[in-house]
Design an enzyme around this catalytic site. Structure first.
Site, PDB file in Angstrom:
ATOM      1  N   GLU A 299      51.548  70.215 -20.520  1.00  0.00           N
ATOM      2  CA  GLU A 299      50.985  68.723 -21.522  1.00  0.00           C
ATOM      3  C   GLU A 299      51.705  67.765 -21.733  1.00  0.00           C
ATOM      4  O   GLU A 299      53.297  67.353 -22.094  1.00  0.00           O
ATOM      5  CB  GLU A 299      52.228  69.641 -22.725  1.00  0.00           C
ATOM      6  CG  GLU A 299      51.408  71.036 -23.390  1.00  0.00           C
ATOM      7  CD  GLU A 299      51.563  71.923 -24.851  1.00  0.00           C
ATOM      8  OE1 GLU A 299      52.825  71.728 -24.955  1.00  0.00           O
ATOM      9  OE2 GLU A 299      50.994  72.459 -25.632  1.00  0.00           O
ATOM     10  N   ASP A 378      48.457  80.166 -27.280  1.00  0.00           N
ATOM     11  CA  ASP A 378      49.865  79.649 -27.924  1.00  0.00           C
ATOM     12  C   ASP A 378      50.050  80.762 -29.187  1.00  0.00           C
ATOM     13  O   ASP A 378      49.631  79.900 -30.096  1.00  0.00           O
ATOM     14  CB  ASP A 378      49.559  78.220 -27.806  1.00  0.00           C
ATOM     15  CG  ASP A 378      50.683  77.587 -28.056  1.00  0.00           C
ATOM     16  OD1 ASP A 378      51.688  78.039 -28.058  1.00  0.00           O
ATOM     17  OD2 ASP A 378      50.815  75.767 -28.852  1.00  0.00           O
ATOM     18  N   GLU A 406      55.385  78.511 -35.750  1.00  0.00           N
ATOM     19  CA  GLU A 406      54.174  77.508 -35.918  1.00  0.00           C
ATOM     20  C   GLU A 406      53.339  77.709 -36.362  1.00  0.00           C
ATOM     21  O   GLU A 406      52.463  76.741 -37.067  1.00  0.00           O
ATOM     22  CB  GLU A 406      54.314  77.570 -34.805  1.00  0.00           C
ATOM     23  CG  GLU A 406      53.809  75.401 -34.018  1.00  0.00           C
ATOM     24  CD  GLU A 406      53.354  75.759 -32.584  1.00  0.00           C
ATOM     25  OE1 GLU A 406      54.479  76.660 -31.596  1.00  0.00           O
ATOM     26  OE2 GLU A 406      52.691  74.625 -32.217  1.00  0.00           O
TER      27      GLU A 406
HETATM   28  C1  GCV Z   1      57.623  72.785 -27.417  1.00  0.00           C
HETATM   29  C2  GCV Z   1      52.678  74.538 -28.240  1.00  0.00           C
HETATM   30  C3  GCV Z   1      53.603  73.435 -28.761  1.00  0.00           C
HETATM   31  C4  GCV Z   1      55.032  72.631 -28.607  1.00  0.00           C
HETATM   32  C5  GCV Z   1      55.711  73.410 -27.325  1.00  0.00           C
HETATM   33  C6  GCV Z   1      54.997  74.145 -26.872  1.00  0.00           C
HETATM   34  C7  GCV Z   1      55.729  75.249 -25.637  1.00  0.00           C
HETATM   35  O1  GCV Z   1      52.225  73.692 -26.903  1.00  0.00           O
HETATM   36  O2  GCV Z   1      52.858  73.282 -30.303  1.00  0.00           O
HETATM   37  O3  GCV Z   1      54.911  72.277 -29.616  1.00  0.00           O
HETATM   38  O4  GCV Z   1      56.816  72.208 -26.645  1.00  0.00           O
HETATM   39  O5  GCV Z   1      53.663  74.936 -27.303  1.00  0.00           O
HETATM   40  O6  GCV Z   1      55.391  75.688 -25.834  1.00  0.00           O
HETATM   41  O7  GCV Z   1      56.259  73.892 -24.941  1.00  0.00           O
END
Ligand code: GCV
Length: 832
Positions: A299, A378, A406
């Site tokens: 990411e 995720d 989340e």
């Molecule tokens: C902290 C997902 C979440 C991100 C998070 C990522 C991760 O993509 O939406 O906010 O980043 O996981 O676990 O690194």
């Protein structure tokens, strides 16, 4: 007199939820008798800070629950006592006493013994943290009205690693945090007042959690700057007396970004030296520092790929810097390309973690731990177990579970996650040909690894009740309890938590436990069918419905729904081949749609809507039915909760009721969005005639409007009829009205409006000339415009209506929020 003062002090305290499961509420007089034989002094042997903390906690807990103040002593008195100390300290004071020799670190023993002729209750452990855990275990028994007479109990943790991660940013915000600002940081620095950090460490210790990473895995390199280290030392100090090790997430590019080197290549000698010096500096200030967490090549984060190096290379350079200090490095397996070409049917984000990491088995240092999310995508409401857990025989691993919700309702929806986690932990991946449940793999038991365990992403915040929803703390509690003992049942955990948090009234315990246990299936049934994942707004909030947002983009969380069918084909024969990442028996199971369990069907297979499930229903009818059932059951949670009125304190009763009411309304938003979208896409009608038929609903755009104008909501499925109305003219307020045309009687009226976070519109509701309700749209939902994230219900009950009554709603816009409305629905009251 004493009793009177005591009772007053307790009932006077408002229940904010801050004390969580450590309320130490007075036990009733009947149960109190059970503890009359408890000694009147608490003896702490030895000179340990943590044992002294344990002693103070014991005094606090007994005082709260039994109204007695234990005398705190430092040596064995000539009377009956509760004696605390490590094995070494107890041996020194009572050499004749036989103690176990083979207990792991952090274990404890609670035992009724005779010391110098006096009956004592001994709380002892191989290390001081174990003593503290033993005290919490004793206090928990009293809070749950269990007997503590004649104890002889050993508890050992299932795994050495029991950590939480916080995704707190240095500016005080929290990524995916739903309970206010950071308790650690504000304005780029560690907070001046760390009282909450201290209290958080106490909560963590009480459930056996021994490490906490305080900053976001999307780490700001500044955390390693020299000027930051004294600030970290302050947090470590706040944690220390509770035996919680501080750790931080670090950015792999730190040697270059803040270290001034020309490179962060993990194989460059200068880079290795930089990490060593940095680790030495940290340990000089924080001798009990836990270690680092790393997110790399994911990411948008920097990673070893910049230099053609592997993740093992990156983990190793840091692990070696920490090793002689006893620190560990957690290297996250959440590595994937978020620019995947969605047009290529072989591309699959689910394959990434395994593909990236399984070839590296055996290449990590002994103090490196690969931290693996529980599923291959995720934290979805349903996904299969990550196959990567079964791919490591010579590498330490830890499971990453998400306490912050989340993708599971963001603490606005009730979703008790231990049942989900239990399914994952008990799942047998059949690694290496044997029986290898995930819990054994991650704890290092299957392949005799030196370390491993459990990491939970908690994201508590400054909100008084830590996680935003008073019932959500059961997830933090449940995480700790499962990390300590994954063989506990979700039901036992829910019951324990309820007793500790709301008391021992049998109706309360039964009702809340049942609500918690039902909540994940309820959430799943109105948000994400048959393993398709949550059909949420994937590009933004991850909260409300947004079915098409996950298609045709690089993020790889696709469901591939079109007019004929739905699901990702992940088979070897015709799909992405993900199924082959499992051991042969599981790969075979998932390869065929016939043998794949219904709840994962759409994760592994693309099927026509008319495909028949094991239940005998078609896929499309299942989608309709589950969403209707889910929304009804969400309404049922409100009824269950209201049955507890008068049995739980008013503050928490009202707070939970408000949340559950909101959830029930939002479940309908989800239900309608998904059902309407699939109806329009598939063209197949609901066999039960519900989808698209809302006989008691009056669309706002069909009302008589004064000042209000209709607008299209995007995506269309997130508003009833695809449209709403908004007040955008010059007028300070607008009106929408219609005439009631049903028989006279008692009714309840649901106003569906949009509550954005960029304004606080006011609404007033009238029947004829009489105002029957008014409210302000001042919630903080994750939305700046009308849609599935902001759609909210206001329910007005007990209205006497007659045919011809004019029902009128007046909306006054504020800021960028234009008093938007979706519809009004009217039902008989009380519900039939
Ligand atoms: C902290 C997902 C979440 C991100 C998070 C990522 C991760 O993509 O939406 O906010 O980043 O996981 O676990 O690194």
């Amino acid at each position: 007199m004493f009793l009177g003062v005591f009772a007053l002090a307790v009932t006077g305290a408002a229940e904010t939820g801050y004390e969580a499961w450590l309320r130490y509420a007075p036990v009733d007089s009947l149960s109190e008798r059970r503890y009359q034989a408890l000694p009147s002094s608490a003896v702490a042997l030895g000179d340990s800070l943590v044992v002294r903390t344990a002693q103070a906690e014991l005094v606090r807990g007994v005082r709260g629950m039994l109204g007695r103040t234990l005398r705190a002593e430092g040596a064995l008195p000539r009377e009956s006592a509760i004696v605390l100390g490590t094995f070494a300290a107890v041996k020194a004071a009572a050499p004749a006493l036989a103690l176990p020799t083979n207990l792991k670190q952090d274990s404890f023993l609670l035992e009724a013994v005779v010391l110098d002729g006096f009956p004592c209750l001994l709380i002892t452990a191989p290390n001081d943290r174990g003593v503290l855990y033993g005290v919490f275990a004793l206090l928990s028994k009293i809070a749950r009205h269990e007997t503590v007479a004649g104890l002889n109990e050993v508890q050992q943790p299932y795994a050495p690693i029991r950590w939480v991660n916080q995704w707190d940013n240095l500016d005080g915000s929290i990524e995916r945090g739903y309970a206010g600002r950071s308790i650690f940081f504000e304005n780029g620095s560690v907070r001046a007042d760390l009282a909450r950090a201290r209290d958080y460490a106490r909560l963590l210790a009480s459930i056996g959690i021994n490490g906490c990473t305080i900053n976001n895995v999307n780490a700001n390199p500044r955390i390693l700057e020299d000027s930051f280290l004294p600030q970290l030392a302050r947090v470590a100090e706040a944690f220390r007396s509770w035996g919680v090790a501080l750790s931080i997430a670090v950015d792999l590019s730190s040697p270059k970004v803040i270290g001034g080197l020309g490179t962060f290549d993990p194989l460059d000698a200068q880079v290795g030296a930089w990490w060593r010096v940095k680790a030495d500096e940290i340990y000089q200030r924080i001798p009990d520092f836990g270690g680092f967490v790393i997110k790399a090549d994911s990411e948008g984060r920097s990673g070893p790929s910049a230099y053609g190096r592997t993740h093992a290379d990156a983990a190793s350079v840091i692990a070696r810097a920490l090793k002689h200090h006893g620190g560990v490095v957690f290297y996250r397996a959440f590595v994937y390309n978020h620019h995947l070409d969605w047009r290529d049917p072989k591309n699959d984000r689910a394959k990434a973690a395994y593909d990236n990491f399984h070839p590296l088995d055996g290449e990590f240092e002994d103090n490196a731990i690969v931290q693996i999310k529980h599923g291959p995508i995720d934290f979805q409401v349903r996904e299969p177990v990550s196959p990567l857990f079964g791919a490591f025989e010579r590498t330490n691993q830890a499971i990453e579970l998400q306490i912050t919700q989340e993708y599971t309702g963001q603490q606005r929806h009730l979703c008790f996650l231990p049942p989900l986690w239990k399914e994952v932990l008990d799942f047998d991946l059949k690694a290496g040909g044997g029986r290898t449940p995930v819990k054994e793999l991650v704890a290092g038991r299957s392949f005799h690894r030196p370390t491993g365990g459990f990491v939970g992403v908690a994201n508590v915040g400054m909100d008084a009740n830590w996680l935003g929803h008073p019932l959500a703390m059961a997830n933090l509690y449940g995480f700790g309890r499962l990390a300590w003992d994954p063989n506990l049942s979700a039901g036992a955990i829910a019951e324990e938590w309820t007793r500790l948090t709301f008391g021992n009234d049998a109706t309360v315990v039964r009702t809340i436990t049942a609500m918690q246990l039902a909540s994940w299936p309820i959430y799943e049934s109105y948000t994400g069918p048959l393993g398709a994942g949550t059909l949420t707004n994937i590009l933004g909030s991850h909260y409300g419905p947004g079915i098409e947002s996950s298609e045709r983009n690089g993020w790889g969380q696709w469901h591939r729904a079109d007019h004929e069918g739905i699901g990702m084909d992940r088979t070897v024969a015709t799909g992405t081949g993900f199924a082959a990442q499992y051991a042969a028996p599981l790969a075979r199971l998932y390869e065929s749609a016939k043998s794949t369990p219904d709840d994962l069907l759409l994760f592994f297979h693309h099927v026509p809507y008319t495909d028949v499930l094991h239940t005998g229903k078609t896929v499309i009818q299942h989608i309709y039915d589950s969403h209707y059932e889910g929304a009804e059951r969400a309404e049922g949670l409100v009824r269950q909760w209201t049955s507890l009125k008068g049995r739980v304190d008013e503050e928490r009763y009202a707070a939970v009721l408000a949340q559950l009411n909101y959830q029930a309304g939002h479940a309908i938003v989800w239900r309608d969005a998904i059902c309407n979208w699939f109806f329009r896409t598939s063209g197949i009608a609901d066999a039960r005639g519900r989808v698209g038929h809302h006989p008691h609903r009056i669309e706002a755009e069909n009302m008589q409007l004064d000042g209000y104008s209709p607008f299209e909501v995007s995506p269309w499925e997130t508003a009833s009829g695809g449209k709403g109305i908004e007040c955008v003219g010059e007028k300070p307020s607008c009106q929408a009205m219609f005439r009631f045309n049903r028989p006279a009687g008692w009714y309840e009226l649901d106003v569906q409006y949009f509550d954005q976070n960029n304004g606080e519109s006011k609404y007033r509701l009238f029947v004829g000339m009489q105002q029957v309700d008014e409210w302000v749209a001042d919630d903080h939902l994750p939305a700046t415009r009308p849609g599935g994230d902001s759609s909210t219900r206001r329910r007005v009950t007990g209205l006497a209506l007659r045919p011809g009554d004019e029902i009128r709603i007046q909306g006054s816009p504020d800021g960028a929020e234009h008093a938007p409305l979706d519809y009004i629905e009217i039902h008989r009251w009380p519900p039939e």
